[in-house]
Design a protein around this motif. Structure first.
Motif, PDB file in Angstrom:
ATOM      1  N   LYS A 111     -72.669   9.165  80.387  1.00 42.46           N
ATOM      2  CA  LYS A 111     -71.289   8.549  80.118  1.00 42.46           C
ATOM      3  C   LYS A 111     -70.616   9.317  79.591  1.00 42.46           C
ATOM      4  CE  LYS A 111     -73.095   3.776  79.302  1.00 42.46           C
ATOM      5  NZ  LYS A 111     -72.941   3.071  78.297  1.00 42.46           N
ATOM      6  N   VAL A 112     -68.660   8.905  79.999  1.00 44.60           N
ATOM      7  CA  VAL A 112     -67.686  10.070  79.911  1.00 44.60           C
ATOM      8  C   VAL A 112     -67.727  10.370  77.993  1.00 44.60           C
ATOM      9  CG1 VAL A 112     -65.125  10.352  79.527  1.00 44.60           C
ATOM     10  CG2 VAL A 112     -66.416   9.710  81.549  1.00 44.60           C
ATOM     11  N   ASN A 113     -67.671  11.757  77.301  1.00 43.96           N
ATOM     12  CA  ASN A 113     -67.449  11.704  76.069  1.00 43.96           C
ATOM     13  C   ASN A 113     -66.183  12.217  75.868  1.00 43.96           C
ATOM     14  OD1 ASN A 113     -68.281  12.265  73.290  1.00 43.96           O
ATOM     15  ND2 ASN A 113     -67.693  14.689  73.990  1.00 43.96           N
ATOM     16  N   ARG A 114     -65.599  12.771  76.357  1.00 45.08           N
ATOM     17  CA  ARG A 114     -64.077  13.153  76.822  1.00 45.08           C
ATOM     18  C   ARG A 114     -63.829  13.357  78.271  1.00 45.08           C
ATOM     19  NH1 ARG A 114     -60.981  18.172  75.396  1.00 45.08           N
ATOM     20  NH2 ARG A 114     -59.430  17.506  74.478  1.00 45.08           N
ATOM     21  N   ALA A 115     -62.521  13.143  78.138  1.00 46.87           N
ATOM     22  CA  ALA A 115     -61.670  13.183  79.453  1.00 46.87           C
ATOM     23  C   ALA A 115     -59.989  13.387  78.779  1.00 46.87           C
ATOM     24  CB  ALA A 115     -61.708  11.382  80.641  1.00 46.87           C
ATOM     25  N   PRO A 116     -59.906  15.100  78.387  1.00 45.91           N
ATOM     26  CA  PRO A 116     -58.153  15.554  78.542  1.00 45.91           C
ATOM     27  C   PRO A 116     -57.254  15.145  79.547  1.00 45.91           C
ATOM     28  CG  PRO A 116     -60.234  17.065  78.436  1.00 45.91           C
ATOM     29  CD  PRO A 116     -60.118  15.804  78.757  1.00 45.91           C
ATOM     30  N   ASN A 117     -56.096  14.201  78.541  1.00 45.04           N
ATOM     31  CA  ASN A 117     -54.857  13.606  79.008  1.00 45.04           C
ATOM     32  C   ASN A 117     -54.916  12.179  79.459  1.00 45.04           C
ATOM     33  OD1 ASN A 117     -53.606  15.904  79.349  1.00 45.04           O
ATOM     34  ND2 ASN A 117     -54.731  16.999  80.997  1.00 45.04           N
ATOM     35  N   PHE A 118     -56.238  11.679  79.257  1.00 44.67           N
ATOM     36  CA  PHE A 118     -56.744  10.894  79.836  1.00 44.67           C
ATOM     37  C   PHE A 118     -56.988   9.838  79.007  1.00 44.67           C
ATOM     38  CE2 PHE A 118     -57.668  12.868  84.246  1.00 44.67           C
ATOM     39  CZ  PHE A 118     -56.946  11.776  85.037  1.00 44.67           C
ATOM     40  N   ASP A 119     -56.933   8.284  78.432  1.00 48.89           N
ATOM     41  CA  ASP A 119     -57.081   7.030  77.676  1.00 48.89           C
ATOM     42  C   ASP A 119     -58.663   6.717  78.814  1.00 48.89           C
ATOM     43  OD1 ASP A 119     -57.972   4.499  76.337  1.00 48.89           O
ATOM     44  OD2 ASP A 119     -55.745   3.949  76.319  1.00 48.89           O
ATOM     45  N   LYS A 120     -59.676   6.281  77.644  1.00 52.72           N
ATOM     46  CA  LYS A 120     -61.074   6.703  78.298  1.00 52.72           C
ATOM     47  C   LYS A 120     -61.588   5.152  78.718  1.00 52.72           C
ATOM     48  CE  LYS A 120     -63.956   7.792  75.123  1.00 52.72           C
ATOM     49  NZ  LYS A 120     -65.525   8.268  74.774  1.00 52.72           N
ATOM     50  N   ASP A 121     -60.211   4.085  77.958  1.00 49.70           N
ATOM     51  CA  ASP A 121     -60.519   2.793  78.461  1.00 49.70           C
ATOM     52  C   ASP A 121     -59.333   2.554  79.480  1.00 49.70           C
ATOM     53  OD1 ASP A 121     -61.274   2.474  75.882  1.00 49.70           O
ATOM     54  OD2 ASP A 121     -59.384   1.900  74.991  1.00 49.70           O
ATOM     55  N   SER A 122     -58.531   3.604  80.956  1.00 46.27           N
ATOM     56  CA  SER A 122     -57.835   3.543  81.815  1.00 46.27           C
ATOM     57  C   SER A 122     -58.955   4.003  82.776  1.00 46.27           C
ATOM     58  CB  SER A 122     -56.495   4.822  81.434  1.00 46.27           C
ATOM     59  OG  SER A 122     -57.513   5.713  81.174  1.00 46.27           O
ATOM     60  N   LEU A 123     -60.320   4.597  82.532  1.00 49.89           N
ATOM     61  CA  LEU A 123     -60.873   5.144  84.143  1.00 49.89           C
ATOM     62  C   LEU A 123     -61.330   4.316  84.097  1.00 49.89           C
ATOM     63  CD1 LEU A 123     -62.532   8.538  80.565  1.00 49.89           C
ATOM     64  CD2 LEU A 123     -60.880   8.190  83.095  1.00 49.89           C
ATOM     65  N   GLY A 124     -61.458   2.922  84.132  1.00 48.30           N
ATOM     66  CA  GLY A 124     -62.788   1.927  85.369  1.00 48.30           C
ATOM     67  C   GLY A 124     -63.896   2.136  85.381  1.00 48.30           C
ATOM     68  N   ASP A 125     -64.164   2.721  86.781  1.00 47.35           N
ATOM     69  CA  ASP A 125     -65.602   2.765  86.857  1.00 47.35           C
ATOM     70  C   ASP A 125     -65.425   4.527  87.210  1.00 47.35           C
ATOM     71  OD1 ASP A 125     -63.694   3.502  89.279  1.00 47.35           O
ATOM     72  OD2 ASP A 125     -64.973   2.209  90.762  1.00 47.35           O
ATOM     73  N   HIS A 126     -65.327   5.514  86.761  1.00 43.03           N
ATOM     74  CA  HIS A 126     -65.283   6.414  86.682  1.00 43.03           C
ATOM     75  C   HIS A 126     -65.376   7.214  85.017  1.00 43.03           C
ATOM     76  CE1 HIS A 126     -62.656   6.195  90.937  1.00 43.03           C
ATOM     77  NE2 HIS A 126     -63.189   7.230  90.471  1.00 43.03           N
ATOM     78  N   ASN A 127     -65.557   5.691  84.393  1.00 42.01           N
ATOM     79  CA  ASN A 127     -66.168   6.585  83.026  1.00 42.01           C
ATOM     80  C   ASN A 127     -67.732   6.758  82.817  1.00 42.01           C
ATOM     81  OD1 ASN A 127     -67.128   3.879  83.993  1.00 42.01           O
ATOM     82  ND2 ASN A 127     -67.056   3.577  81.731  1.00 42.01           N
ATOM     83  N   CYS A 128     -68.337   7.142  83.916  1.00 43.53           N
ATOM     84  CA  CYS A 128     -69.459   7.531  83.819  1.00 43.53           C
ATOM     85  C   CYS A 128     -70.369   8.498  85.279  1.00 43.53           C
ATOM     86  CB  CYS A 128     -70.717   6.402  83.248  1.00 43.53           C
ATOM     87  SG  CYS A 128     -72.322   6.704  83.705  1.00 43.53           S
ATOM     88  N   MET A 129     -70.887   9.007  84.889  1.00 39.78           N
ATOM     89  CA  MET A 129     -71.830   9.578  86.169  1.00 39.78           C
ATOM     90  C   MET A 129     -72.208   8.716  86.798  1.00 39.78           C
ATOM     91  SD  MET A 129     -72.474  13.990  84.946  1.00 39.78           S
ATOM     92  CE  MET A 129     -72.441  14.059  83.641  1.00 39.78           C
ATOM     93  N   THR A 130     -72.613   8.995  88.482  1.00 35.12           N
ATOM     94  CA  THR A 130     -72.867   8.075  89.377  1.00 35.12           C
ATOM     95  C   THR A 130     -74.422   7.789  88.384  1.00 35.12           C
ATOM     96  OG1 THR A 130     -71.306   7.617  90.836  1.00 35.12           O
ATOM     97  CG2 THR A 130     -73.918   6.364  91.073  1.00 35.12           C
ATOM     98  N   PRO A 131     -75.257   6.464  88.207  1.00 35.56           N
ATOM     99  CA  PRO A 131     -76.926   6.987  87.558  1.00 35.56           C
ATOM    100  C   PRO A 131     -77.433   6.569  89.188  1.00 35.56           C
ATOM    101  CG  PRO A 131     -75.640   4.836  87.329  1.00 35.56           C
ATOM    102  CD  PRO A 131     -74.337   5.676  87.326  1.00 35.56           C
ATOM    103  N   VAL A 132     -78.648   7.026  89.161  1.00 36.54           N
ATOM    104  CA  VAL A 132     -79.415   7.098  89.889  1.00 36.54           C
ATOM    105  C   VAL A 132     -80.746   6.486  88.850  1.00 36.54           C
ATOM    106  CG1 VAL A 132     -81.306   9.360  91.158  1.00 36.54           C
ATOM    107  CG2 VAL A 132     -79.085   9.321  90.807  1.00 36.54           C
TER     108      VAL A 132
END
Length: 347
Positions: A111-132
């Motif tokens: 899961k995303v820990n920090r995303a510079p220049n982004f509000d984490k709540d706005s990331l949607g389905d980009h808030n995590c590396m895709t699970p396997v």
């Protein structure tokens, strides 16, 4: 030149084209290695929180890691921001994974820990590396890139039933691992493992050790098991050699303390494979007997690799389209049947 073919199709092996042409290699990545359960590593490689391991399969890079609650996770090693590969090391221990492109960082569960220049709540389905999908059986870690795949335990229920007899498996840890690039198609390596017609000629030490006149090859739904008693010595139990669909070999040799060796055969190209072979014992203090076992297995393995590399040089031939099965090569025949089913090749 007319290609020599055999009229008895039931006794014909896979076409040699499947071992040399890029088209089949690409289809294998999609139809087999992106949809089947593949062994990636052992729990002893993830002993501490933050331990991780990267793995390449079907052209994809995967991270396997242990997070803060002790759970083991797997996810694509790809940053959801722009698709950059995140972790460049083969293994290690980290508190977070850091993408070196724009500085996105990820927790041990992806899961995303920090995303510079982004509000984490706005990331949607980009808030995590895709699970396997990941499952652990007897400390062996398997992944499947197909999110809709059946569980490992259900798909490999026959294998699980057989391996459950070895009560020592969970107590083992990986002691030694070696890698070698083999100049041969991955299926040529599997074919060689699944028959012992070549053993008397190619493996003199193996032939002296095991009773090849009473060598057994049993086929099952998801695996094949070969076994033979030793010719002499105090050990009463035979050695067992498992091949697990599609590309894993597990060998269990007799001894007072449990042991296994694993061989992973990973496709690189139509004419190249990566062999990763590991030894597992109950203690990292290797005994003299275990040292001798490692030398023995390494020698047999080198002899096999030399054979399949020589074989691969002939598979581009115009002389024949395919080979034929001997009466004892039902292990290879079983593998080829599974391969054809997965690839949609008619019998």
């Amino acid at each position: 030149m007319t290609i020599n073919t055999f009229s008895n199709k039931a006794n014909a092996t896979l076409s040699y084209k499947n071992y040399v042409e890029q088209q089949y290699f690409d289809e294998e990545k999609e139809n087999i290695f992106s949809k089947k359960w593949v062994f990636v590593c052992h729990m002893s490689q993830l002993e501490k929180v933050g331990d991780f391991f990267t793995f390449e399969i079907a052209g994809e890079s995967i991270i396997v890691s242990k997070n803060n609650d002790g759970k083991v996770n797997a996810f694509y090693n790809i940053c959801p921001h722009r698709g950059t590969r995140v972790e460049k090391s083969a293994s290690g221990n980290k508190k977070v994974f850091l993408c070196s492109y724009h500085g996105w960082s990820f927790k041990l569960d992806g899961k995303v820990n920090r995303a510079p220049n982004f509000d984490k709540d706005s990331l949607g389905d980009h808030n995590c590396m895709t699970p396997v999908k990941l499952e652990i059986y007897q400390s062996l870690i398997f992944v499947n890139l197909d999110p809709n795949a059946k569980s490992f335990q259900s798909e490999y229920s026959d294998l699980v039933e057989s391996l459950d007899q070895y009560k020592f498996l969970n107590a083992l840890k990986r002691i030694r691992t070696t890698q070698r690039v083999i100049e041969a198609n991955w299926k040529a390596v599997v074919d060689n493992y699944l028959e012992c017609d070549h053993c008397k000629l190619a493996h003199p030490a193996f032939a002296k050790t095991f009773d090849l006149e009473n060598y057994n090859i049993d086929t099952f739904n998801t695996y094949t098991c070969q076994y033979s008693e030793m010719k002499q010595g105090e050990e009463a139990d035979p050695a067992f050699f498992y091949w697990v669909w599609p590309n894993l070999m597990i060998s269990i040799y007799p001894g007072e303390e449990g042991n296994i060796t694993t061989s992973q055969i990973l496709p690189i190209s139509p004419n190249q494979s990566l062999a990763i072979y590991s030894y597992y014992f109950s203690s990292d203090k290797i005994t003299d007997k275990q040292v001798e076992l490692i030398k023995f297995v390494d020698q047999v393995r080198k002899e096999d690799f030399d054979l399949v590399e020589l074989l691969q040089t002939g598979l581009h031939t115009k002389a024949f389209d395919h080979g034929i099965y001997s009466p004892t090569e039902h292990g290879i025949k079983h593998f080829h049947k599974q391969y054809k089913e997965a690839m949609g090749i008619p019998e």
